[in-house]
Motif scaffolding. Sequence first.
Motif, PDB file in Angstrom:
ATOM      1  N   ALA A  38       0.811  -1.214   0.000  1.00  0.00           N
ATOM      2  CA  ALA A  38       0.000   0.000   0.000  1.00  0.00           C
ATOM      3  C   ALA A  38       0.848   1.271   0.000  1.00  0.00           C
ATOM      4  O   ALA A  38       0.512   2.245  -0.677  1.00  0.00           O
ATOM      5  CB  ALA A  38      -0.940  -0.008   1.198  1.00  0.00           C
ATOM      6  N   SER A  39       1.958   1.273   0.737  1.00  0.00           N
ATOM      7  CA  SER A  39       2.809   2.467   0.788  1.00  0.00           C
ATOM      8  C   SER A  39       3.357   2.820  -0.584  1.00  0.00           C
ATOM      9  O   SER A  39       3.310   3.983  -1.002  1.00  0.00           O
ATOM     10  CB  SER A  39       3.968   2.259   1.761  1.00  0.00           C
ATOM     11  N   ILE A  42       0.472   4.178  -2.803  1.00  0.00           N
ATOM     12  CA  ILE A  42       0.093   5.572  -2.523  1.00  0.00           C
ATOM     13  C   ILE A  42       1.078   6.526  -3.181  1.00  0.00           C
ATOM     14  O   ILE A  42       0.679   7.518  -3.800  1.00  0.00           O
ATOM     15  CB  ILE A  42       0.012   5.834  -1.001  1.00  0.00           C
ATOM     16  N   GLU A  43       2.365   6.222  -3.084  1.00  0.00           N
ATOM     17  CA  GLU A  43       3.381   7.059  -3.728  1.00  0.00           C
ATOM     18  C   GLU A  43       3.138   7.145  -5.230  1.00  0.00           C
ATOM     19  O   GLU A  43       3.246   8.218  -5.832  1.00  0.00           O
ATOM     20  CB  GLU A  43       4.781   6.512  -3.451  1.00  0.00           C
ATOM     21  N   LEU A  45       0.233   6.625  -6.828  1.00  0.00           N
ATOM     22  CA  LEU A  45      -1.012   7.355  -7.082  1.00  0.00           C
ATOM     23  C   LEU A  45      -0.799   8.860  -6.996  1.00  0.00           C
ATOM     24  O   LEU A  45      -1.372   9.619  -7.782  1.00  0.00           O
ATOM     25  CB  LEU A  45      -2.092   6.914  -6.090  1.00  0.00           C
ATOM     26  N   ILE A  46       0.026   9.290  -6.066  1.00  0.00           N
ATOM     27  CA  ILE A  46       0.325  10.717  -5.930  1.00  0.00           C
ATOM     28  C   ILE A  46       1.143  11.203  -7.128  1.00  0.00           C
ATOM     29  O   ILE A  46       0.879  12.268  -7.684  1.00  0.00           O
ATOM     30  CB  ILE A  46       1.060  10.996  -4.606  1.00  0.00           C
ATOM     31  N   PHE A  69      -7.118  -0.490   2.215  1.00  0.00           N
ATOM     32  CA  PHE A  69      -6.422   0.295   1.203  1.00  0.00           C
ATOM     33  C   PHE A  69      -7.398   0.783   0.131  1.00  0.00           C
ATOM     34  O   PHE A  69      -7.386   1.953  -0.249  1.00  0.00           O
ATOM     35  CB  PHE A  69      -5.289  -0.524   0.589  1.00  0.00           C
ATOM     36  N   VAL A  73      -8.266   4.605  -0.924  1.00  0.00           N
ATOM     37  CA  VAL A  73      -8.138   5.100  -2.306  1.00  0.00           C
ATOM     38  C   VAL A  73      -9.466   5.694  -2.757  1.00  0.00           C
ATOM     39  O   VAL A  73      -9.506   6.775  -3.343  1.00  0.00           O
ATOM     40  CB  VAL A  73      -7.670   3.984  -3.256  1.00  0.00           C
ATOM     41  N   ARG A  76      -9.858   9.163  -1.192  1.00  0.00           N
ATOM     42  CA  ARG A  76      -8.950  10.209  -1.675  1.00  0.00           C
ATOM     43  C   ARG A  76      -9.055  10.432  -3.185  1.00  0.00           C
ATOM     44  O   ARG A  76      -8.891  11.551  -3.667  1.00  0.00           O
ATOM     45  CB  ARG A  76      -7.521   9.847  -1.300  1.00  0.00           C
ATOM     46  N   TRP A  77      -9.262   9.346  -3.938  1.00  0.00           N
ATOM     47  CA  TRP A  77      -9.363   9.417  -5.399  1.00  0.00           C
ATOM     48  C   TRP A  77     -10.661   8.738  -5.836  1.00  0.00           C
ATOM     49  O   TRP A  77     -10.652   7.618  -6.350  1.00  0.00           O
ATOM     50  CB  TRP A  77      -8.168   8.714  -6.053  1.00  0.00           C
TER      51      TRP A  77
END
Length: 126
Positions: A38-39, A42-43, A45-46, A69, A73, A76-77
């Motif tokens: 997941a970490s 996220i990186e 996706l950003i 997760f 997501v 946030r998205w």
Amino acid sequence: MAIHHTAVLVVEDEALVRMAIAGELEEAGFEVFEAANASEAIELLIAHTQIEVLFTVIDMPGGVDGIEFAAAVRERWPSIKIIATSGHRRVDIDTLPVEARFMAKPYNPDLVILAIMEMVATGSSP
């Protein structure tokens, strides 16, 4: 077959499984990003705002499972389409975020491709 360069993020902790589905998706014309957890996801996706679809394993190592997760997501998205997969458990669709799909492992890559195409074409998932 070109898929209009739809960007897909594959999150899978098993490297060989991740590489296999990523390869299938690339051959189908998708732009593919890969993450082992997941970490990392996220990186990505950003950094890559063009990602439209998340294909994630539910049973991942670390502090966050795939359901948590996927919910993060979705929050946030909200426009990202989500497909969750697991070989260890069946997941009730009500457990997943709104407009997400579940595919049991072992999955057929052609069905994954078809699901992604349907989700992107309709702008949502059933």
